[in-house]
Design a protein around this motif. Structure first.
Motif, PDB file in Angstrom:
ATOM      1  N   GLY A 522       0.805  -1.204   0.000  1.00 38.87           N
ATOM      2  CA  GLY A 522       0.000   0.000   0.000  1.00 38.87           C
ATOM      3  C   GLY A 522       0.839   1.255   0.000  1.00 38.87           C
ATOM      4  N   ARG A 523       0.382   2.259   0.721  1.00 39.60           N
ATOM      5  CA  ARG A 523       1.033   3.574   0.760  1.00 39.60           C
ATOM      6  C   ARG A 523       2.453   3.454   1.330  1.00 39.60           C
ATOM      7  NH1 ARG A 523      -1.473   8.643   1.079  1.00 39.60           N
ATOM      8  NH2 ARG A 523      -3.492   7.581   1.267  1.00 39.60           N
ATOM      9  N   ALA A 524       3.407   4.066   0.625  1.00 39.00           N
ATOM     10  CA  ALA A 524       4.815   3.943   1.035  1.00 39.00           C
ATOM     11  C   ALA A 524       5.051   4.509   2.427  1.00 39.00           C
ATOM     12  CB  ALA A 524       5.714   4.652   0.009  1.00 39.00           C
ATOM     13  N   SER A 525       4.405   5.629   2.746  1.00 37.88           N
ATOM     14  CA  SER A 525       4.621   6.252   4.049  1.00 37.88           C
ATOM     15  C   SER A 525       4.130   5.376   5.191  1.00 37.88           C
ATOM     16  CB  SER A 525       3.901   7.603   4.094  1.00 37.88           C
ATOM     17  OG  SER A 525       2.499   7.428   3.877  1.00 37.88           O
ATOM     18  N   TRP A 526       3.253   4.443   4.898  1.00 39.47           N
ATOM     19  CA  TRP A 526       2.734   3.515   5.910  1.00 39.47           C
ATOM     20  C   TRP A 526       3.512   2.214   5.923  1.00 39.47           C
ATOM     21  CZ3 TRP A 526      -0.156  -0.983   4.280  1.00 39.47           C
ATOM     22  CH2 TRP A 526      -0.672  -1.757   5.325  1.00 39.47           C
ATOM     23  N   GLN A 534      10.671   6.604  -0.996  1.00 38.32           N
ATOM     24  CA  GLN A 534       9.860   5.938  -2.023  1.00 38.32           C
ATOM     25  C   GLN A 534       8.427   6.500  -1.989  1.00 38.32           C
ATOM     26  OE1 GLN A 534      11.058   3.540  -4.058  1.00 38.32           O
ATOM     27  NE2 GLN A 534       9.140   3.277  -5.172  1.00 38.32           N
ATOM     28  N   HIS A 535       7.839   6.698  -3.162  1.00 38.71           N
ATOM     29  CA  HIS A 535       6.461   7.154  -3.265  1.00 38.71           C
ATOM     30  C   HIS A 535       5.627   6.096  -3.980  1.00 38.71           C
ATOM     31  CE1 HIS A 535       7.378  11.171  -1.806  1.00 38.71           C
ATOM     32  NE2 HIS A 535       8.419  11.206  -2.635  1.00 38.71           N
ATOM     33  N   GLY A 536       4.339   6.236  -3.878  1.00 36.52           N
ATOM     34  CA  GLY A 536       3.425   5.352  -4.603  1.00 36.52           C
ATOM     35  C   GLY A 536       3.114   4.099  -3.828  1.00 36.52           C
ATOM     36  N   THR A 537       2.788   3.013  -4.565  1.00 39.57           N
ATOM     37  CA  THR A 537       2.403   1.735  -3.971  1.00 39.57           C
ATOM     38  C   THR A 537       3.627   0.841  -3.862  1.00 39.57           C
ATOM     39  OG1 THR A 537       0.198   1.905  -4.927  1.00 39.57           O
ATOM     40  CG2 THR A 537       0.929  -0.275  -4.214  1.00 39.57           C
ATOM     41  N   VAL A 538       3.821   0.285  -2.680  1.00 35.50           N
ATOM     42  CA  VAL A 538       5.008  -0.547  -2.451  1.00 35.50           C
ATOM     43  C   VAL A 538       4.609  -1.816  -1.707  1.00 35.50           C
ATOM     44  CG1 VAL A 538       6.517   1.478  -2.353  1.00 35.50           C
ATOM     45  CG2 VAL A 538       5.577   0.523  -0.236  1.00 35.50           C
ATOM     46  N   LEU A 539       5.500  -2.803  -1.783  1.00 37.13           N
ATOM     47  CA  LEU A 539       5.420  -4.001  -0.950  1.00 37.13           C
ATOM     48  C   LEU A 539       6.604  -3.977  -0.013  1.00 37.13           C
ATOM     49  CD1 LEU A 539       4.196  -6.846  -0.299  1.00 37.13           C
ATOM     50  CD2 LEU A 539       5.834  -7.746  -1.982  1.00 37.13           C
ATOM     51  N   PHE A 549       5.452  -0.340  -7.384  1.00 38.70           N
ATOM     52  CA  PHE A 549       4.529  -0.543  -8.498  1.00 38.70           C
ATOM     53  C   PHE A 549       4.024   0.810  -9.001  1.00 38.70           C
ATOM     54  CE2 PHE A 549       4.168  -3.994  -5.447  1.00 38.70           C
ATOM     55  CZ  PHE A 549       4.452  -5.111  -6.231  1.00 38.70           C
ATOM     56  N   THR A 550       3.919   0.934 -10.331  1.00 37.39           N
ATOM     57  CA  THR A 550       3.392   2.143 -10.946  1.00 37.39           C
ATOM     58  C   THR A 550       2.160   1.775 -11.766  1.00 37.39           C
ATOM     59  OG1 THR A 550       5.615   3.073 -11.098  1.00 37.39           O
ATOM     60  CG2 THR A 550       3.900   4.107 -12.451  1.00 37.39           C
ATOM     61  N   PHE A 551       1.072   2.542 -11.597  1.00 34.77           N
ATOM     62  CA  PHE A 551      -0.192   2.254 -12.265  1.00 34.77           C
ATOM     63  C   PHE A 551      -0.632   3.451 -13.098  1.00 34.77           C
ATOM     64  CE2 PHE A 551      -0.011  -0.081  -8.297  1.00 34.77           C
ATOM     65  CZ  PHE A 551      -0.366  -1.368  -8.662  1.00 34.77           C
ATOM     66  N   GLU A 552      -1.440   3.175 -14.100  1.00 35.45           N
ATOM     67  CA  GLU A 552      -2.069   4.224 -14.895  1.00 35.45           C
ATOM     68  C   GLU A 552      -3.561   3.965 -14.951  1.00 35.45           C
ATOM     69  OE1 GLU A 552      -0.437   4.616 -18.774  1.00 35.45           O
ATOM     70  OE2 GLU A 552       1.417   5.587 -18.088  1.00 35.45           O
ATOM     71  N   ASP A 553      -4.330   5.035 -14.959  1.00 39.31           N
ATOM     72  CA  ASP A 553      -5.789   4.940 -15.055  1.00 39.31           C
ATOM     73  C   ASP A 553      -6.261   5.956 -16.085  1.00 39.31           C
ATOM     74  OD1 ASP A 553      -8.346   4.097 -14.596  1.00 39.31           O
ATOM     75  OD2 ASP A 553      -8.350   4.557 -12.453  1.00 39.31           O
ATOM     76  N   THR A 554      -7.441   5.776 -16.617  1.00 41.82           N
ATOM     77  CA  THR A 554      -7.999   6.691 -17.618  1.00 41.82           C
ATOM     78  C   THR A 554      -9.233   7.376 -17.060  1.00 41.82           C
ATOM     79  OG1 THR A 554      -9.305   4.877 -18.556  1.00 41.82           O
ATOM     80  CG2 THR A 554      -7.169   5.332 -19.553  1.00 41.82           C
ATOM     81  N   PRO A 555      -9.509   8.619 -17.486  1.00 41.50           N
ATOM     82  CA  PRO A 555     -10.695   9.328 -16.985  1.00 41.50           C
ATOM     83  C   PRO A 555     -11.982   8.574 -17.300  1.00 41.50           C
ATOM     84  CG  PRO A 555      -9.202  10.845 -18.103  1.00 41.50           C
ATOM     85  CD  PRO A 555      -8.700   9.464 -18.377  1.00 41.50           C
ATOM     86  N   ARG A 556     -12.929   8.674 -16.397  1.00 41.19           N
ATOM     87  CA  ARG A 556     -14.242   8.063 -16.602  1.00 41.19           C
ATOM     88  C   ARG A 556     -14.950   8.768 -17.767  1.00 41.19           C
ATOM     89  NH1 ARG A 556     -18.110   5.185 -13.516  1.00 41.19           N
ATOM     90  NH2 ARG A 556     -16.640   4.977 -11.785  1.00 41.19           N
ATOM     91  N   PRO A 557     -15.722   8.037 -18.589  1.00 40.79           N
ATOM     92  CA  PRO A 557     -16.475   8.686 -19.668  1.00 40.79           C
ATOM     93  C   PRO A 557     -17.352   9.808 -19.136  1.00 40.79           C
ATOM     94  CG  PRO A 557     -16.554   6.310 -19.927  1.00 40.79           C
ATOM     95  CD  PRO A 557     -15.891   6.570 -18.607  1.00 40.79           C
ATOM     96  N   ASP A 595      -8.555  23.238  -7.851  1.00 37.41           N
ATOM     97  CA  ASP A 595      -8.486  22.874  -6.432  1.00 37.41           C
ATOM     98  C   ASP A 595      -8.357  21.361  -6.309  1.00 37.41           C
ATOM     99  OD1 ASP A 595      -8.633  22.663  -3.726  1.00 37.41           O
ATOM    100  OD2 ASP A 595     -10.719  23.306  -3.546  1.00 37.41           O
ATOM    101  N   HIS A 596      -7.181  20.868  -5.946  1.00 36.06           N
ATOM    102  CA  HIS A 596      -6.992  19.416  -5.843  1.00 36.06           C
ATOM    103  C   HIS A 596      -6.032  19.105  -4.709  1.00 36.06           C
ATOM    104  CE1 HIS A 596      -3.051  19.879  -7.842  1.00 36.06           C
ATOM    105  NE2 HIS A 596      -3.668  20.740  -8.614  1.00 36.06           N
ATOM    106  N   GLN A 597      -6.308  17.994  -4.016  1.00 36.25           N
ATOM    107  CA  GLN A 597      -5.461  17.538  -2.915  1.00 36.25           C
ATOM    108  C   GLN A 597      -5.255  16.036  -3.055  1.00 36.25           C
ATOM    109  OE1 GLN A 597      -6.549  19.137   1.069  1.00 36.25           O
ATOM    110  NE2 GLN A 597      -8.206  20.204   0.003  1.00 36.25           N
ATOM    111  N   GLY A 598      -4.022  15.588  -2.924  1.00 39.20           N
ATOM    112  CA  GLY A 598      -3.693  14.172  -2.989  1.00 39.20           C
ATOM    113  C   GLY A 598      -3.083  13.695  -1.691  1.00 39.20           C
ATOM    114  N   GLY A 599      -2.942  12.378  -1.590  1.00 40.24           N
ATOM    115  CA  GLY A 599      -2.338  11.794  -0.403  1.00 40.24           C
ATOM    116  C   GLY A 599      -3.157  11.941   0.855  1.00 40.24           C
TER     117      GLY A 599
END
Length: 755
Positions: A522-526, A534-539, A549-557, A595-599
């Motif tokens: 899951g979350r690298a900080s955890w 390290q950022h992103g998803t890790v084991l 792991f690096t993932f890509e997603d596409t916008p919803r229609p 206006d956007h917030q992540g993490g």
């Protein structure tokens, strides 16, 4: 003579009560000692009835809640204890005999048949009496007038006895237990009009108002029949969903034998055989076989979905091309299809602030109108000394102030709005959500699974050892998080089999033990010890990085068009996501969201919503994940897609079935239009009473004119509500509606566009 217990209908008529064991067997176990019993109460027909039943049952020891569904005349009672409370005795004492609810079998609606027959009799009698009245008004001589009056009396009698019994029975059931409802003054007005007309006929009076009493019954029945038919139309969607569930399924036993069991008897863990062309009876996982499944019910996706061993299938979806062996994962009452049926029923029975206002008005109506009619009678007696004239004016007051328009003002609009949203693939989970949605001025979106399709693909891996991927995939297979599902779809990996104590932590990831080692995905900080960048998803293993792991997603229609429409219409748009900050920023730039917030952790999302609230904003939260559930529950109003986590769907006020995010603008448009029509209906009802009551008190209307005026007000309210189905666009929503249509056209997975 049969020794069997009487049937449900007969039971209601003769007062037979089921035993405690029968009630328990008919009840649904909700867990933690809570049970639900569904009762059919045919005498319920108005807001006052709902309040009396819910209050009466709510006072019983052990009863947690009692909720009335007016359309189905059903009462859902949730209770605790060693035995059921005295539900039937209590309802009988309140004047509402009941029996255990049985799901409808598609047979003819007896209530509608009864109303239509009563309406036909009243219409025939009223029409012929009106024809005779024309001759009297035209100047018939005394002997002819007297004959016509007696013929009118003979025609009015069956209208009162047959058609009027609908109102008389309701009024009597209220009076005999010391209550009143809206049918009490109606019954008094009808009876007094007929009695006074009969008195005038016996004494050769010049005027008789048999036409008023029969016309009043006729027009009241028109309103009541329209209300019933409108509610039946709303229930059509529920029945259509219920029909998608087969009556049973073939169960494969452990010894190889096969049984066909009713769908209600299918338990989780049972193996089911599903032939091509059959619908999935309950939520299940494919164990054997390959096929194509039509999942339009679940997602609105028109393309067929290939399934094989390990794939999940939802109740109601259609198996098309090959036989499958399934393992049930839920009972019928807990499956997706049952949840959708429940959402529609909750939507129809939910009461908003407007409806509560209508309830209070209906509760105050009877004593106020009775007092007004009495004071009118006394005032005219004092002023004129003519008791005949005084009682005629009092009858007109009783008739003209009938609150049918007020009673129809909210439920008709709410039913039509819920049906219109359903036709566009949006389920209303909480009826008050329609009201709250009208005040929204800001929209906050989750990212993965909401603004994006929620099916990320793995684009890059950095694996230290081959067995690390097996551990990662084994952990991912236990999670519904989109990134985890992307990992779980990887083929050719030997899964770690010795993982135990697997736990998912919302907003962080999933962890499990193998021997003495703790693995986290899951979350690298955890997952990692302090000091890692390290950022992103890790084991990780005991805080040490094993893989990234690096993932890509596409916008919803429809996401781009929906965001643009909301922004152009003046809504504040923001992203509140638990994803990596760079990924959130990239999507925000792509969609034009400043206006956007992540993490963000679940608590961080709550804090962001609270800050928006303190600035005076009413926020619509749109999310799908387990970590969105607190925010969905805390927001002013919330929405989730149908493929959201169970807890996310439970926390949301609206659930949309199709892929397109245009559901957001569609829901806002329909809610605002419904709110506008409700306010118009209340205004129409108030203006009508403000004008009609003084005129009636002044003695300027006859009982016949009063009946016509009262019925016309009800017809106007119903006609105004039906405009919502006509798709009339309010100017202030024109931008949102235009964008909705554009987004629907852009998406290949839409249901029918807003009509």
């Amino acid at each position: 003579m049969s020794c069997c217990a009487p049937g449900t209908e007969a039971a209601a008529e003769i007062g037979w009560d089921p035993s405690a064991d029968e009630i328990r067997l008919a009840s649904r176990d909700l867990g933690e000692g809570l049970r639900q019993t569904d009762l059919s109460v045919p005498a319920i027909h108005c807001a006052a009835c709902i309040q009396a039943v819910e209050r009466g049952l709510g006072k019983l020891a052990g009863v947690e809640s009692a909720r009335v569904n007016l359309s189905t005349r059903r009462v859902a009672v949730k209770w605790r204890g060693d035995g059921p409370p005295p539900l039937f005795t209590t309802l009988e004492g309140l004047g509402y005999p009941a029996h255990l609810f049985e799901p409808e079998t598609g047979e003819e609606d007896p209530e509608q048949t009864r109303l239509v027959r009563a309406l036909a009799v009243a219409g025939f009698c009223a029409m012929n009496i009106m024809l005779l009245s024309v001759s009297v008004w035209s100047g018939a001589d005394a002997e002819t007038r007297q004959i016509f009056h007696w013929i009118s009396a003979a025609l009015a009698l069956p209208a009162l006895l047959y058609s009027g019994r609908i109102f008389f029975a309701s009024a009597w059931s209220a009076l005999r237990v010391g209550r009143t409802n809206m049918d009490v003054p109606i019954s008094i007005g009808i009876t007094l009009a007929f009695t006074l007309s009969l008195y005038d006929t016996l004494h050769h009076g010049q005027h008789a108002y048999f036409d008023a009493s029969t016309s009043l019954i006729f027009f009241l029945l028109i309103g009541r029949t329209l209300d019933h038919i409108m509610r039946e139309k709303a229930r059509t969607a529920v029945r259509g969903l219920a029909r998608l569930s087969p009556r049973g399924a073939t169960v494969l036993r452990g010894d190889g034998s096969r049984d066909y069991l009713p769908v209600a008897e299918i338990e989780p863990g049972m193996r089911l055989l599903l032939a091509a062309g059959e619908r999935v009876p309950v939520d299940a996982i494919v164990e054997e076989g390959v096929s194509d499944v039509d999942c339009a019910l679940v997602s609105g996706e028109s393309a067929l979905q290939p399934v094989k061993a390990g794939a999940s299938v939802r109740a109601g979806t259609l198996n098309l091309t090959g036989p499958l062996t399934l393992r049930a994962t839920a009972r019928a009452q807990d499956s997706f299809l049952a949840e959708m049926v429940g959402l529609m029923e909750v939507a129809e029975s939910g009461r908003t602030r407007y409806r509560r206002l209508a309830d209070r008005a209906a509760r105050l109506y009877s004593p106020v109108v009775h007092a007004t009619a009495l004071l009118t009678f006394l005032g005219w007696m004092i002023a004129t000394g003519d008791w005949h004239r005084a009682i005629g004016v009092a009858i007109a007051v009783l008739i003209i102030t009938c609150p049918c328009a007020l009673g129809l003002a909210v439920p008709i609009v709410q039913v039509v709005a819920a049906r219109r949203l359903f036709e566009n693939g949006i389920m209303v989970k909480d009826g008050s959500g329609l009201e709250r949605l009208t005040t929204v001025d800001a929209v906050a979106f989750d990212k993965t699974g909401t603004l994006t399709v929620g099916r990320p693909t793995l684009t890059q891996t950095h694996i230290v050892a081959p067995d690390a991927m097996g551990i990662a995939v084994a952990l991912a297979a236990r999670s519904r998080h989109p990134s985890s599902q992307a990992l779980a779809r990887i083929e050719g990996v030997s899964l770690a089999a010795d993982l135990s104590d697997i736990t998912e932590l919302p907003g962080l990831g999933i962890e499990g033990r193998s021997g003495s080692s703790l693995y986290r995905l899951g979350r690298a900080s955890w997952a990692l010890d302090e000091g890692h960048e390290q950022h992103g998803t890790v084991l990780s293993k005991d805080g040490v990085l094993l893989a990234g792991f690096t993932f890509e997603d596409t916008p919803r229609p429809g996401a781009t068009e929906t965001v643009a429409a909301l922004r152009d219409a003046g809504f504040g748009v923001s992203i509140l996501s638990g994803d990596q900050v760079p990924a959130v920023a990239a999507l925000a730039e792509n969609l034009g969201i400043a206006d956007h917030q992540g993490g963000l952790l679940p608590g961080d999302k709550l804090g962001a919503l609270e800050r928006l609230k303190t600035r005076g904003h009413h926020v619509l939260m749109v999310g799908d994940g387990l970590n969105d559930a607190p925010a969905l529950a805390a927001a002013h109003v919330s929405m989730a897609p149908a493929n959201a986590a169970d807890i996310g769907r439970s926390a949301a006020d609206f659930v949309f079935l199709h892929e397109s995010l245009s559901a957001v603008t569609t829901a806002i448009t329909v809610a605002r239009e419904a709110g506008r029509l409700i306010r118009q209906n209340f205004a129409l009802a108030i203006v009508y009473n403000a004008i009609a009551l003084p005129i009636a008190i002044a003695g300027l209307v006859t009982p016949l004119i009063a009946a016509l005026a009262m019925s016309l007000s009800s017809v106007i309210v119903v006609a105004n509500a039906l405009r919502l189905r006509a798709g009339r666009i309010h100017k202030q929503n024109a931008g949102v509606n235009a964008a909705t249509r554009q987004a629907h056209r852009a998406s290949q997975t839409d249901l029918a566009p807003v009509r």
